[in-house]
Design a protein around this motif. Structure first.
Motif, PDB file in Angstrom:
ATOM      1  N   UNK A  42      21.692   5.137  14.647  1.00 48.32           N
ATOM      2  CA  UNK A  42      22.413   5.822  13.863  1.00 48.32           C
ATOM      3  C   UNK A  42      23.376   4.843  12.775  1.00 48.32           C
ATOM      4  N   UNK A  43      23.578   5.228  11.665  1.00 43.70           N
ATOM      5  CA  UNK A  43      24.323   4.423  10.544  1.00 43.70           C
ATOM      6  C   UNK A  43      25.678   4.788  10.941  1.00 43.70           C
ATOM      7  N   UNK A  44      26.461   3.726  11.077  1.00 43.31           N
ATOM      8  CA  UNK A  44      28.074   4.001  11.384  1.00 43.31           C
ATOM      9  C   UNK A  44      28.789   4.029  10.219  1.00 43.31           C
ATOM     10  N   UNK A  45      29.923   3.520   9.883  1.00 46.46           N
ATOM     11  CA  UNK A  45      30.730   3.783   8.863  1.00 46.46           C
ATOM     12  C   UNK A  45      30.723   2.217   7.997  1.00 46.46           C
ATOM     13  N   UNK A  46      31.016   2.518   6.655  1.00 43.77           N
ATOM     14  CA  UNK A  46      31.219   1.339   5.897  1.00 43.77           C
ATOM     15  C   UNK A  46      32.331   0.582   6.578  1.00 43.77           C
ATOM     16  N   UNK A  47      32.340  -1.031   6.431  1.00 42.82           N
ATOM     17  CA  UNK A  47      33.366  -1.695   6.609  1.00 42.82           C
ATOM     18  C   UNK A  47      34.384  -1.450   5.508  1.00 42.82           C
ATOM     19  N   UNK A  48      35.860  -2.058   5.854  1.00 44.81           N
ATOM     20  CA  UNK A  48      36.564  -2.184   4.537  1.00 44.81           C
ATOM     21  C   UNK A  48      36.076  -3.148   3.547  1.00 44.81           C
ATOM     22  N   UNK A  49      36.398  -2.718   2.399  1.00 38.99           N
ATOM     23  CA  UNK A  49      35.968  -3.756   1.274  1.00 38.99           C
ATOM     24  C   UNK A  49      36.883  -5.154   1.399  1.00 38.99           C
TER      25      UNK A  49
END
Length: 142
Positions: A42-49
Motif C-alpha cells: 500500500x502507498x504511504x504518505x508523502x514525505x515533508x517537502x
C-alpha cells in the motif's frame, strides 16, 4: 568554386536541421518529496517537502534524463509519450529505464492553474519521487 559553395551550403543546412530537432533542457529543483509503498504494497504518505537545489537535465540528443544529486541518477529514455493537455495540467511523459532495466515513467507536469508551476515525477514500482522544478535559465536571471 560556385559548386563547392553550394555543397557547403547544403551540408550546413542539413546539419543545422538535425540539431534544431535535438535539444537539451536544464532545470533546477527547488524541493522534493517521496512516496513509498509499505510491506503490504500500500502507498504511504508523502514525505515533508525538503528544500533542494539540484540540476536536472533532459537530453533529447542522448535520450536520457540526468539528476545531479549526491549520487547521480541517470535514466535512459526508451519512448517519448504523447503530450497530454487537460484543463489544469500539461503532461510530458517519458518511458524510461534505469541500470536494472526496469521500465517506469518520468513525467514533467506543468500546473496551469498554479502559475505554470513545473514538477518532475519519477514513478517507479515501489517509490514515487516528485521534484518541484524551474527552468535553469530562470534561476540565473533572479
Amino acid at each position: 568554386m560556385m559548386r563547392l559553395k553550394k555543397i557547403f551550403l547544403i551540408l550546413f543546412l542539413i546539419v543545422g536541421m538535425q540539431y534544431s530537432y535535438c535539444q537539451i533542457y536544464k532545470f533546477q529543483s527547488t524541493g522534493f518529496s517521496v512516496l513509498e509503498k509499505n510491506d503490504k504494497g500500500d502507498w504511504g504518505k508523502w514525505s515533508d517537502l525538503q528544500n533542494t537545489s539540484l540540476i536536472i537535465t533532459l537530453d533529447t540528443n542522448k535520450n536520457r534524463i540526468i539528476i545531479y544529486s549526491q549520487e547521480i541518477q541517470l535514466y535512459k529514455i526508451v519512448n517519448y509519450e504523447t503530450k497530454q493537455v487537460s484543463g489544469d495540467n500539461e503532461i510530458n511523459a517519458f518511458t524510461c529505464s534505469n541500470d536494472d532495466g526496469e521500465p517506469f515513467v518520468i513525467s514533467i507536469i506543468t500546473r496551469k492553474n498554479q502559475g505554470n508551476r513545473k514538477q518532475l515525477y519519477i514513478n517507479q514500482k515501489k517509490v514515487i519521487i516528485v521534484y518541484n522544478i524551474v527552468n535553469f535559465i530562470d534561476t540565473i536571471k533572479k
